[in-house]
Design an enzyme around this catalytic site. Structure first.
Site, PDB file in Angstrom:
ATOM      1  N   LYS A 153      50.341  -9.834   8.322  1.00  0.00           N
ATOM      2  CA  LYS A 153      51.702  -9.416   8.682  1.00  0.00           C
ATOM      3  C   LYS A 153      51.585  -8.134   9.514  1.00  0.00           C
ATOM      4  O   LYS A 153      51.577  -7.021   8.980  1.00  0.00           O
ATOM      5  CB  LYS A 153      52.529  -9.202   7.412  1.00  0.00           C
ATOM      6  CG  LYS A 153      54.036  -9.189   7.649  1.00  0.00           C
ATOM      7  CD  LYS A 153      54.783  -9.225   6.329  1.00  0.00           C
ATOM      8  CE  LYS A 153      56.289  -9.174   6.516  1.00  0.00           C
ATOM      9  NZ  LYS A 153      56.836 -10.408   7.109  1.00  0.00           N
ATOM     10  N   VAL A 154      51.496  -8.324  10.817  1.00  0.00           N
ATOM     11  CA  VAL A 154      51.194  -7.250  11.764  1.00  0.00           C
ATOM     12  C   VAL A 154      52.458  -6.869  12.538  1.00  0.00           C
ATOM     13  O   VAL A 154      53.193  -7.750  13.020  1.00  0.00           O
ATOM     14  CB  VAL A 154      50.090  -7.694  12.746  1.00  0.00           C
ATOM     15  CG1 VAL A 154      49.739  -6.570  13.710  1.00  0.00           C
ATOM     16  CG2 VAL A 154      48.853  -8.143  11.973  1.00  0.00           C
TER      17      VAL A 154
END
Length: 298
Positions: A153-154
């Site tokens: 989850k960037v």
């Protein structure tokens, strides 16, 4: 809407007022989107304030940091304790919690040498999405997993989400459905997708999506209710005109879809197995156990 003069956040080892926190303008996170984060929700339950699936979220945050080569030393129990303290200091029960791991100042394209942890929270009674969304197939595709670590989850990945969501709203729709690089259905701008046809739920496999924590809960509920779930690649044409469909995610929870590309879903929501899953999910987040969920209504 997110904070006021009294809001407390956790930042770089201290509890401070949100209005007093500062970050470096030369950080990689600001310039390149090189950061990882989570979206977590807490609920007021009969047993007090509870953060739903908090360990799973923080395990994923640590996975994301490791995957992106961002040094991060906090343990999951430490992160859980900090989150409950943030809720306590702000007197929050129904809230959204946003932990963010930002990288140290660096104008080069190299991995981070240090990081800082931020944990923010604000009151939220699920205003992210509403039921009966009109959805369009986006012209934007989800990032290719051969080019990005899509299971992490960037922060930078969400530029793609902004483009897709805004395109949909500019065209009069509520949300976007994005395809993967092969033209198969992937997910929405910020949630996973399921559709129901002939009593079976279909959802894209983990390969080209962020495998959501809520998605995993939906599959677990479906098994408990004996509702078959098929994980497979499919084109948007297979989804159009199905019995029902929904997006799911921590912020969205479970949100019903009215149509895809103006093709309506066929069944009344109350007559679908998807509706039963939504009700079961709503019970779980408010403290009901999985064992207490009833049987599928025939």
């Amino acid at each position: 809407m997110y904070y006021d003069n009294d809001t407390i956040i956790y930042f770089d080892g201290n509890f401070v007022k949100a209005t007093e926190a500062k970050t470096d303008l030369y950080g990689q996170s600001l310039h390149y989107g090189y950061a990882v984060f989570e979206g977590i929700k807490s609920y007021k339950t009969p047993n007090g304030t509870q953060i739903f699936k908090v360990a799973e979220h923080y395990d994923r945050l640590r996975f994301s940091a490791e995957t992106m080569h961002i040094p991060f030393s906090y343990t999951t129990p430490e992160l859980i304790e900090l989150s409950y303290e943030i809720l306590k200091q702000n007197n929050f029960s129904d809230a959204y919690i946003r932990p963010l791991v930002i990288s140290s100042p660096n104008m080069g394209l190299s991995k981070a040498k240090e990081s800082q942890l931020v944990i923010e929270a604000w009151e939220w009674n699920n205003g992210y999405l509403t039921n009966q969304l009109r959805v369009m197939t986006s012209s934007y595709r989800r990032p290719n997993p051969e080019a990005f670590h899509v299971k992490a989850k960037v922060s930078g990945h969400y530029v793609n989400s902004i483009l897709a969501c805004q395109e949909a709203r500019d065209k009069g729709f509520d949300e976007a459905l994005l395809l993967d690089s092969n033209g198969n259905v992937a997910e929405s701008s910020g949630a996973n997708v399921f559709f129901e046809r002939s009593g079976i739920l279909f959802t894209p496999p983990k390969d080209n999506i962020l495998p959501g924590i809520t998605r995993a809960v939906v599959i677990e509920i479906s098994k408990k209710l004996e509702i078959p779930v098929v994980e497979k690649f499919f084109k948007p044409e297979m989804m159009k005109g199905a019995d029902a469909a929904f997006f799911c995610g921590t912020a969205a929870e479970i949100v019903t879809l009215a149509s895809l590309d103006d093709v309506p879903f066929c069944k009344k929501w109350g007559d679908t197995y998807s509706n039963q899953i939504q009700k079961a999910y709503n019970s779980l987040v408010l403290g009901k156990s999985m064992d207490a969920i009833g049987n599928k209504i025939k």
